[in-house]
Design a protein around this motif. Structure first.
Motif, PDB file in Angstrom:
ATOM      1  N   ASP A 121      48.926 -42.689 -10.359  1.00  0.00           N
ATOM      2  CA  ASP A 121      48.405 -43.050 -11.899  1.00  0.00           C
ATOM      3  C   ASP A 121      49.063 -44.596 -12.183  1.00  0.00           C
ATOM      4  N   SER A 122      49.068 -45.367 -11.081  1.00  0.00           N
ATOM      5  CA  SER A 122      49.650 -46.841 -11.094  1.00  0.00           C
ATOM      6  C   SER A 122      48.744 -47.465 -11.758  1.00  0.00           C
ATOM      7  N   ASP A 123      47.698 -47.343 -11.594  1.00  0.00           N
ATOM      8  CA  ASP A 123      46.533 -48.313 -12.554  1.00  0.00           C
ATOM      9  C   ASP A 123      45.975 -47.493 -13.774  1.00  0.00           C
ATOM     10  N   PRO A 124      46.609 -48.282 -14.785  1.00  0.00           N
ATOM     11  CA  PRO A 124      46.595 -47.810 -16.085  1.00  0.00           C
ATOM     12  C   PRO A 124      45.032 -47.478 -16.596  1.00  0.00           C
ATOM     13  N   GLU A 125      44.104 -47.904 -15.729  1.00  0.00           N
ATOM     14  CA  GLU A 125      42.481 -47.852 -15.887  1.00  0.00           C
ATOM     15  C   GLU A 125      41.832 -46.762 -15.232  1.00  0.00           C
ATOM     16  N   ALA A 126      42.810 -46.093 -14.513  1.00  0.00           N
ATOM     17  CA  ALA A 126      41.956 -45.134 -13.750  1.00  0.00           C
ATOM     18  C   ALA A 126      43.397 -44.095 -13.007  1.00  0.00           C
ATOM     19  N   LEU A 127      42.838 -43.075 -12.854  1.00  0.00           N
ATOM     20  CA  LEU A 127      43.874 -42.034 -12.396  1.00  0.00           C
ATOM     21  C   LEU A 127      43.148 -41.331 -11.067  1.00  0.00           C
ATOM     22  N   SER A 128      43.905 -41.144 -10.126  1.00  0.00           N
ATOM     23  CA  SER A 128      43.649 -40.625  -8.891  1.00  0.00           C
ATOM     24  C   SER A 128      44.034 -39.493  -8.480  1.00  0.00           C
ATOM     25  N   LEU A 129      43.368 -38.541  -8.053  1.00  0.00           N
ATOM     26  CA  LEU A 129      43.867 -37.149  -7.929  1.00  0.00           C
ATOM     27  C   LEU A 129      43.506 -36.792  -6.448  1.00  0.00           C
ATOM     28  N   SER A 130      44.634 -36.297  -5.886  1.00  0.00           N
ATOM     29  CA  SER A 130      44.289 -35.941  -4.537  1.00  0.00           C
ATOM     30  C   SER A 130      44.341 -34.123  -4.682  1.00  0.00           C
ATOM     31  N   TYR A 131      43.142 -33.616  -4.188  1.00  0.00           N
ATOM     32  CA  TYR A 131      43.136 -32.285  -4.492  1.00  0.00           C
ATOM     33  C   TYR A 131      42.990 -31.562  -3.390  1.00  0.00           C
ATOM     34  N   GLN A 132      43.670 -30.507  -3.160  1.00  0.00           N
ATOM     35  CA  GLN A 132      43.839 -29.681  -1.936  1.00  0.00           C
ATOM     36  C   GLN A 132      44.057 -27.994  -2.313  1.00  0.00           C
ATOM     37  N   SER A 133      42.891 -27.368  -1.469  1.00  0.00           N
ATOM     38  CA  SER A 133      42.703 -26.039  -2.033  1.00  0.00           C
ATOM     39  C   SER A 133      41.910 -25.373  -0.949  1.00  0.00           C
ATOM     40  N   LYS A 134      42.069 -24.255  -0.385  1.00  0.00           N
ATOM     41  CA  LYS A 134      41.465 -23.526   0.443  1.00  0.00           C
ATOM     42  C   LYS A 134      40.180 -23.039  -0.093  1.00  0.00           C
ATOM     43  N   ARG A 135      39.795 -23.105  -1.385  1.00  0.00           N
ATOM     44  CA  ARG A 135      38.621 -22.691  -2.122  1.00  0.00           C
ATOM     45  C   ARG A 135      37.703 -23.695  -2.048  1.00  0.00           C
ATOM     46  N   ARG A 136      38.037 -25.057  -1.992  1.00  0.00           N
ATOM     47  CA  ARG A 136      37.250 -26.126  -2.069  1.00  0.00           C
ATOM     48  C   ARG A 136      36.253 -26.383  -3.086  1.00  0.00           C
ATOM     49  N   LEU A 137      36.950 -25.912  -4.194  1.00  0.00           N
ATOM     50  CA  LEU A 137      36.111 -26.040  -5.612  1.00  0.00           C
ATOM     51  C   LEU A 137      36.522 -27.327  -6.318  1.00  0.00           C
ATOM     52  N   CYS A 138      36.557 -28.442  -5.609  1.00  0.00           N
ATOM     53  CA  CYS A 138      36.737 -29.847  -6.235  1.00  0.00           C
ATOM     54  C   CYS A 138      35.693 -29.949  -7.103  1.00  0.00           C
ATOM     55  N   SER A 139      34.528 -29.621  -6.994  1.00  0.00           N
ATOM     56  CA  SER A 139      33.539 -29.966  -7.969  1.00  0.00           C
ATOM     57  C   SER A 139      33.626 -29.166  -9.294  1.00  0.00           C
ATOM     58  N   PHE A 140      34.284 -27.974  -9.222  1.00  0.00           N
ATOM     59  CA  PHE A 140      34.717 -27.504 -10.548  1.00  0.00           C
ATOM     60  C   PHE A 140      35.920 -28.129 -11.080  1.00  0.00           C
ATOM     61  N   ALA A 141      36.961 -28.778 -10.299  1.00  0.00           N
ATOM     62  CA  ALA A 141      37.833 -29.576 -10.896  1.00  0.00           C
ATOM     63  C   ALA A 141      37.144 -30.969 -11.621  1.00  0.00           C
ATOM     64  N   GLU A 142      36.157 -31.467 -10.600  1.00  0.00           N
ATOM     65  CA  GLU A 142      35.222 -32.598 -11.399  1.00  0.00           C
ATOM     66  C   GLU A 142      34.647 -32.444 -12.905  1.00  0.00           C
ATOM     67  N   GLY A 143      34.334 -31.163 -12.994  1.00  0.00           N
ATOM     68  CA  GLY A 143      33.972 -30.659 -14.411  1.00  0.00           C
ATOM     69  C   GLY A 143      34.865 -30.604 -15.303  1.00  0.00           C
ATOM     70  N   LEU A 144      36.107 -29.957 -14.809  1.00  0.00           N
ATOM     71  CA  LEU A 144      37.132 -29.705 -15.768  1.00  0.00           C
ATOM     72  C   LEU A 144      37.449 -31.185 -16.221  1.00  0.00           C
ATOM     73  N   LEU A 145      37.627 -32.064 -15.431  1.00  0.00           N
ATOM     74  CA  LEU A 145      38.073 -33.501 -15.865  1.00  0.00           C
ATOM     75  C   LEU A 145      37.030 -33.866 -16.829  1.00  0.00           C
ATOM     76  N   MET A 146      35.724 -33.837 -16.651  1.00  0.00           N
ATOM     77  CA  MET A 146      34.688 -34.277 -17.755  1.00  0.00           C
ATOM     78  C   MET A 146      34.957 -33.510 -18.953  1.00  0.00           C
ATOM     79  N   GLY A 147      35.210 -32.278 -18.786  1.00  0.00           N
ATOM     80  CA  GLY A 147      35.507 -31.631 -20.155  1.00  0.00           C
ATOM     81  C   GLY A 147      36.556 -31.660 -20.632  1.00  0.00           C
ATOM     82  N   ALA A 148      37.627 -32.152 -20.075  1.00  0.00           N
ATOM     83  CA  ALA A 148      38.818 -32.676 -20.832  1.00  0.00           C
ATOM     84  C   ALA A 148      38.442 -33.750 -21.547  1.00  0.00           C
ATOM     85  N   ALA A 149      37.838 -34.763 -20.946  1.00  0.00           N
ATOM     86  CA  ALA A 149      37.241 -36.157 -21.510  1.00  0.00           C
ATOM     87  C   ALA A 149      36.427 -35.720 -22.886  1.00  0.00           C
TER      88      ALA A 149
END
Length: 181
Positions: A121-149
């Motif tokens: 979170d060092s860049d105030p304009e962007a937040l980088s997230l490293s995602y690790q999961s055996k389920r590989r549902l990273c696209s679901f996480a993308e959608g949650l980010l958009m839903g939070a917005a």
């Protein structure tokens, strides 16, 4: 996988496309679909449902998962309002995943497996997230980010530059939140 994911998907599909569509997805996936929010089900069942939806809607599975994540955010807000209290923007909420939200998930659903996030979170304009999961549902996480917005009246620009599904060790998702136009 905890049943809450399945019951949310069922509700969203039924609301958007009708009960017959949900039944069709279950049939196409070869599943019975008697899910309860507190049950635990094989991970392969969510994959089968997403694949069935992908075929039925002629959309890539990742698009289905992004839609699912984004669309279920209002349900999370309604069911767990205390998780959203004290946050004025999506970035603030997202930064509580590991320390607040996922421990809350484990309290509500003992034995729940949740992904691990590391932040830059060092860049105030962007937040980088490293995602690790055996389920590989990273696209679901993308959608949650958009839903939070969406919840905070913001727009999210999401870049998924590394992905476990493309052979990377972890996923790298960078998100910029800005006021809605």
């Amino acid at each position: 996988m905890k049943g809450i994911v399945f019951t949310l998907l069922q509700q969203l599909v039924t609301d958007a496309h009708g009960e017959d569509t949900w039944d069709g997805l279950l049939d196409a996936a070869g599943l019975e679909g008697a899910y309860t929010s507190v049950g635990t089900y094989p991970d392969e069942e969510i994959t089968a449902l997403v694949d069935a939806a992908s075929s039925a809607l002629s959309k890539p599975p990742d698009d289905i998962l992004i839609w699912f994540g984004r669309s279920c955010m209002p349900m999370f807000v309604e069911s767990y309002p205390h998780v959203f209290e004290g946050h004025d923007d999506a970035r603030s909420l997202v930064l509580t995943l590991n320390d607040v939200i996922h421990p809350e998930v484990r309290k509500l659903f003992p034995g729940a497996y949740v992904p691990v996030f590391e932040y830059d979170d060092s860049d105030p304009e962007a937040l980088s997230l490293s995602y690790q999961s055996k389920r590989r549902l990273c696209s679901f996480a993308e959608g949650l980010l958009m839903g939070a917005a969406d919840h905070f009246g913001e727009q999210a620009a999401v870049v998924h530059s590394k992905c476990m599904k493309r052979g990377d060790e972890t996923c790298l998702i960078t998100c910029s939140f800005s006021p809605a136009a």
